[in-house]
Design a protein around this motif. Structure first.
Motif, PDB file in Angstrom:
ATOM      1  N   GLU A 118      45.244  24.492 -95.708  1.00 16.33           N
ATOM      2  CA  GLU A 118      44.435  23.589 -96.524  1.00 16.33           C
ATOM      3  C   GLU A 118      43.136  23.341 -95.777  1.00 16.33           C
ATOM      4  OE1 GLU A 118      46.593  20.093 -97.659  1.00 16.33           O
ATOM      5  OE2 GLU A 118      48.399  21.265 -98.061  1.00 16.33           O
ATOM      6  N   LYS A 119      42.056  23.148 -96.532  1.00 12.43           N
ATOM      7  CA  LYS A 119      40.743  22.935 -95.919  1.00 12.43           C
ATOM      8  C   LYS A 119      40.797  21.774 -94.930  1.00 12.43           C
ATOM      9  CE  LYS A 119      36.656  24.529 -98.035  1.00 12.43           C
ATOM     10  NZ  LYS A 119      35.817  24.663 -99.131  1.00 12.43           N
ATOM     11  N   GLY A 120      40.262  22.008 -93.735  1.00  9.88           N
ATOM     12  CA  GLY A 120      40.204  20.965 -92.725  1.00  9.88           C
ATOM     13  C   GLY A 120      41.488  20.789 -91.933  1.00  9.88           C
ATOM     14  N   GLN A 121      42.547  21.501 -92.279  1.00  3.53           N
ATOM     15  CA  GLN A 121      43.815  21.395 -91.568  1.00  3.53           C
ATOM     16  C   GLN A 121      43.976  22.599 -90.644  1.00  3.53           C
ATOM     17  OE1 GLN A 121      45.930  18.754 -91.793  1.00  3.53           O
ATOM     18  NE2 GLN A 121      44.344  17.864 -93.073  1.00  3.53           N
ATOM     19  N   PRO A 122      44.403  22.384 -89.399  1.00  6.42           N
ATOM     20  CA  PRO A 122      44.554  23.510 -88.486  1.00  6.42           C
ATOM     21  C   PRO A 122      45.750  24.397 -88.848  1.00  6.42           C
ATOM     22  CG  PRO A 122      45.266  21.477 -87.455  1.00  6.42           C
ATOM     23  CD  PRO A 122      44.673  21.112 -88.790  1.00  6.42           C
ATOM     24  N   PHE A 123      46.766  23.815 -89.462  1.00  3.83           N
ATOM     25  CA  PHE A 123      47.963  24.590 -89.779  1.00  3.83           C
ATOM     26  C   PHE A 123      48.653  23.970 -90.982  1.00  3.83           C
ATOM     27  CE2 PHE A 123      52.178  26.279 -89.467  1.00  3.83           C
ATOM     28  CZ  PHE A 123      51.979  27.552 -88.965  1.00  3.83           C
ATOM     29  N   THR A 124      49.022  24.785 -91.932  1.00 10.00           N
ATOM     30  CA  THR A 124      49.753  24.328 -93.115  1.00 10.00           C
ATOM     31  C   THR A 124      51.155  24.917 -93.060  1.00 10.00           C
ATOM     32  OG1 THR A 124      47.707  24.295 -94.404  1.00 10.00           O
ATOM     33  CG2 THR A 124      49.762  24.339 -95.642  1.00 10.00           C
ATOM     34  N   PRO A 125      52.205  24.095 -93.214  1.00 13.53           N
ATOM     35  CA  PRO A 125      53.567  24.642 -93.204  1.00 13.53           C
ATOM     36  C   PRO A 125      53.717  25.772 -94.227  1.00 13.53           C
ATOM     37  CG  PRO A 125      53.639  22.258 -93.140  1.00 13.53           C
ATOM     38  CD  PRO A 125      52.210  22.644 -93.405  1.00 13.53           C
ATOM     39  N   ALA A 126      54.578  26.728 -93.898  1.00 19.70           N
ATOM     40  CA  ALA A 126      54.794  27.886 -94.762  1.00 19.70           C
ATOM     41  C   ALA A 126      56.270  28.260 -94.762  1.00 19.70           C
ATOM     42  CB  ALA A 126      53.969  29.064 -94.261  1.00 19.70           C
ATOM     43  N   PHE A 127      56.700  28.915 -95.821  1.00 25.58           N
ATOM     44  CA  PHE A 127      58.046  29.465 -95.887  1.00 25.58           C
ATOM     45  C   PHE A 127      57.970  30.944 -95.583  1.00 25.58           C
ATOM     46  CE2 PHE A 127      58.448  25.636 -98.437  1.00 25.58           C
ATOM     47  CZ  PHE A 127      59.593  25.082 -97.879  1.00 25.58           C
ATOM     48  N   THR A 128      58.942  31.429 -94.828  1.00 22.02           N
ATOM     49  CA  THR A 128      58.971  32.824 -94.437  1.00 22.02           C
ATOM     50  C   THR A 128      60.362  33.405 -94.692  1.00 22.02           C
ATOM     51  OG1 THR A 128      59.492  32.200 -92.160  1.00 22.02           O
ATOM     52  CG2 THR A 128      57.171  32.540 -92.690  1.00 22.02           C
ATOM     53  N   SER A 129      60.445  34.726 -94.632  1.00 25.33           N
ATOM     54  CA  SER A 129      61.702  35.445 -94.874  1.00 25.33           C
ATOM     55  C   SER A 129      62.127  36.166 -93.599  1.00 25.33           C
ATOM     56  CB  SER A 129      61.515  36.475 -95.993  1.00 25.33           C
ATOM     57  OG  SER A 129      61.090  35.853 -97.167  1.00 25.33           O
ATOM     58  N   PRO A 130      63.062  35.584 -92.850  1.00 22.09           N
ATOM     59  CA  PRO A 130      63.504  36.242 -91.619  1.00 22.09           C
ATOM     60  C   PRO A 130      64.628  37.246 -91.877  1.00 22.09           C
ATOM     61  CG  PRO A 130      64.521  34.101 -91.795  1.00 22.09           C
ATOM     62  CD  PRO A 130      63.596  34.241 -92.983  1.00 22.09           C
ATOM     63  N   ARG A 131      64.711  38.221 -90.979  1.00 18.67           N
ATOM     64  CA  ARG A 131      65.841  39.152 -90.943  1.00 18.67           C
ATOM     65  C   ARG A 131      66.270  39.238 -89.486  1.00 18.67           C
ATOM     66  NH1 ARG A 131      64.439  45.001 -90.935  1.00 18.67           N
ATOM     67  NH2 ARG A 131      64.499  44.472 -88.790  1.00 18.67           N
ATOM     68  N   PHE A 132      67.575  39.201 -89.270  1.00 15.86           N
ATOM     69  CA  PHE A 132      68.118  39.244 -87.922  1.00 15.86           C
ATOM     70  C   PHE A 132      68.860  40.555 -87.698  1.00 15.86           C
ATOM     71  CE2 PHE A 132      68.172  34.789 -89.321  1.00 15.86           C
ATOM     72  CZ  PHE A 132      67.312  34.241 -88.389  1.00 15.86           C
ATOM     73  N   GLU A 133      68.819  41.022 -86.454  1.00 15.07           N
ATOM     74  CA  GLU A 133      69.632  42.152 -86.040  1.00 15.07           C
ATOM     75  C   GLU A 133      70.344  41.721 -84.760  1.00 15.07           C
ATOM     76  OE1 GLU A 133      69.327  46.810 -84.670  1.00 15.07           O
ATOM     77  OE2 GLU A 133      67.502  45.746 -85.244  1.00 15.07           O
ATOM     78  N   ALA A 134      71.624  41.360 -84.933  1.00 14.18           N
ATOM     79  CA  ALA A 134      72.427  40.876 -83.811  1.00 14.18           C
ATOM     80  C   ALA A 134      73.555  41.862 -83.529  1.00 14.18           C
ATOM     81  CB  ALA A 134      73.007  39.503 -84.163  1.00 14.18           C
ATOM     82  N   PRO A 135      73.988  41.946 -82.260  1.00 13.18           N
ATOM     83  CA  PRO A 135      75.134  42.800 -81.958  1.00 13.18           C
ATOM     84  C   PRO A 135      76.378  42.288 -82.709  1.00 13.18           C
ATOM     85  CG  PRO A 135      74.085  42.000 -79.930  1.00 13.18           C
ATOM     86  CD  PRO A 135      73.469  41.269 -81.082  1.00 13.18           C
ATOM     87  N   MET A 136      77.260  43.207 -83.028  1.00 15.31           N
ATOM     88  CA  MET A 136      78.504  42.817 -83.685  1.00 15.31           C
ATOM     89  C   MET A 136      79.290  41.932 -82.707  1.00 15.31           C
ATOM     90  SD  MET A 136      77.865  44.206 -86.465  1.00 15.31           S
ATOM     91  CE  MET A 136      79.327  43.682 -87.313  1.00 15.31           C
ATOM     92  N   GLY A 137      80.057  41.014 -83.260  1.00 15.34           N
ATOM     93  CA  GLY A 137      80.820  40.103 -82.408  1.00 15.34           C
ATOM     94  C   GLY A 137      80.518  38.671 -82.765  1.00 15.34           C
TER      95      GLY A 137
END
Length: 168
Positions: free
Chosen positions: A116-135
């Motif tokens: 937003e104008k004049g704001q250093p950071f505006t919250p956002a929604f993102t789409s994460p994907r994880f790659e974890a070892p099995m277990g």
């Protein structure tokens, strides 16, 4: 009987013959899984490209914790950003987290934010994907995830706070 009246009577008889109108399926629910505070180095400008202003932000550390998981953000990741002429940024972050029992897993997070104008950071929604070892942490590899990204808590140390949720 007019055509419109016939349609209305037919629809009414179908509804009453089948019983109550079918309810909508329930909306997905979000379950909080963990929160990370990701420490950042200053942005590195790559330059103007045919697609917008390209830059990246090195990820230099941080911590994460939640009800079933806790650990640190591994230094060495990055967040590639492409800023459009309208001022919106597309992000593509790729980094590793390490649990307190030593298991490492990859996080790739995509999103867009439009400050937003004049704001250093505006919250956002993102789409994460994880790659974890099995277990023990294999549950990270499954399901639909969403995260909320906002500015860090400590202005003396550039960071972002990311809250991760799994949809059910």
């Amino acid at each position: 009987m007019s055509f419109l009246k016939l349609v209305a009577v037919s629809a009414l008889s179908l509804t009453t013959a089948a019983g109550a109108v079918e309810p909508s399926p329930p909306a997905p629910q979000l379950e909080f899984m963990f929160e990370a505070e990701v420490l950042l180095a200053p942005r590195v400008e790559v330059g103007q490209t045919a697609f917008g202003q390209r830059g990246y932000i090195p990820i230099i550390g941080g911590q994460f914790s939640g009800p079933a998981i806790k650990g640190k953000v591994v230094p060495g990741g990055w967040d590639w950003q492409l800023q459009s002429a309208a001022g919106c940024s597309n992000l593509h972050a790729d980094y590793f987290l390490q649990t307190e029992d030593g298991v490492m897993f990859n996080v790739v997070n995509h999103g867009q934010f439009c400050p937003e104008k004049g704001q250093p950071f505006t919250p956002a929604f993102t789409s994460p994907r994880f790659e974890a070892p099995m277990g023990r942490y294999g549950w990270l590899n499954h399901g639909a995830w969403i995260s909320r990204l906002e500015g860090g808590k400590d202005p003396a140390h550039p960071s972002v706070v990311i809250r991760f949720y799994r949809a059910h």
